[in-house]
Write an enzyme that holds these catalytic residues in place. Structure first.
Site, PDB file in Angstrom:
ATOM      1  CB  SER A 140      -7.717  16.324 -23.299  1.00 40.21           C
ATOM      2  OG  SER A 140      -7.967  15.950 -24.651  1.00 40.21           O
ATOM      3  CE1 TYR A 153      -8.994  21.384 -24.493  1.00 37.52           C
ATOM      4  CE2 TYR A 153      -8.278  19.331 -25.512  1.00 37.52           C
ATOM      5  CZ  TYR A 153      -9.091  20.001 -24.624  1.00 37.52           C
ATOM      6  OH  TYR A 153      -9.988  19.311 -23.863  1.00 37.52           O
TER       7      TYR A 153
END
Length: 257
Positions: A140, A153
């Site tokens: 990501s 995350y």
């Protein structure tokens, strides 16, 4: 189109985790179009609904090392030697760091970091004796720039990114390439969970000063196929001299911080 990346993919066995939907499903579709035989792995039994020509579904939780080892064994026994491994499985439990529970932190890392470790280790152990293979981790852009409400995350994706690059260094002498594709905002179920009103997509593209987001300079949210095409490029022979790299596919959203 994904067919461009067929060199080095056609005829190979590919294992894809998180294959039931979103980016994982797009990667499966792209690999099939490029001529691969695909083991589609997901914790969701609905992955079995995706069974199609050259796609064989498997159910496993990547957070369980025994389950991962069992699936890798089953894939090699039924489909043949794994030549391409793509780790897409991921979870998102948004919360400010001070509000993140121990359970949410552990659950996030179990899939996004430890799960990637389980898959990379199991597949790499099979590839090393053969002296060939490609491993791609879908990370990501949050791994490279701070995001409010996404501490767990972002940290888990950063861990998976560095793990993949370290493995790439260790396996380079065995002819195995390891790379990362780091998407930005992509039109998936996970992304839509972050939209709090009907202007979700527009707000993502425009950015948010309150959240210190600059928006997306290219003016659009990615389609899962955009990410899949980057994965297929890195898996193909067109990227035969590329390893340990982290390719951001985010429309310029991080300004490549």
């Amino acid at each position: 189109m994904s067919e461009r990346w067929g060199a080095g993919i056609e005829g190979r066995v590919a294992l894809v985790t998180g294959a039931a939907r979103g980016i994982g499903a797009a990667v499966v579709d792209g690999l099939v179009r490029a001529g691969a035989t695909v083991a589609a792995v997901d914790v969701d039994p609905d992955v079995h609904l995706r069974s199609a020509e050259r796609v064989t579904p498997f159910t496993a939780d990547v957070g369980d090392p025994a389950a991962v080892a069992r699936v890798v064994d089953d894939v090699e026994r039924t489909l043949g030697p794994i030549g391409i491994g793509v780790s897409v499985a991921g979870v998102l439990r948004p919360a400010a760091v001070c509000d993140t529970t121990d359970e949410d932190w552990a659950a996030t890392f179990a899939v996004n970091a430890t799960g990637v470790f389980h898959v990379l280790r199991a597949v790499a152990r099979r590839m090393v004796p053969r002296g060939a293979g490609v491993l791609v981790t879908v990370g990501s852009n949050a791994s490279g720039v701070p995001r409010t409400g996404m501490g767990a995350y972002a940290a888990s994706k950063a861990a998976a990114t560095m793990l993949t690059r370290c493995l790439g260094l260790e396996l380079a002498g065995s002819g195995i390439r390891c790379n990362v594709v780091s998407p930005g905002s992509t039109d998936t179920d996970m992304q839509r969970l972050l939209w709090t009103d009907g202007n979700g997509a527009e707000a993502v593209v425009s950015g948010s000063p309150d959240q210190f987001r600059v928006g997306i300079p290219l003016g659009r949210i990615a389609d899962p196929a955009d990410i899949a095409d980057a994965v297929l490029f890195l898996a193909s022979d067109r990227a035969r001299h590329i390893t340990m790299q982290n390719l951001f596919v985010d429309g310029g959203a991080t300004l490549r911080a």
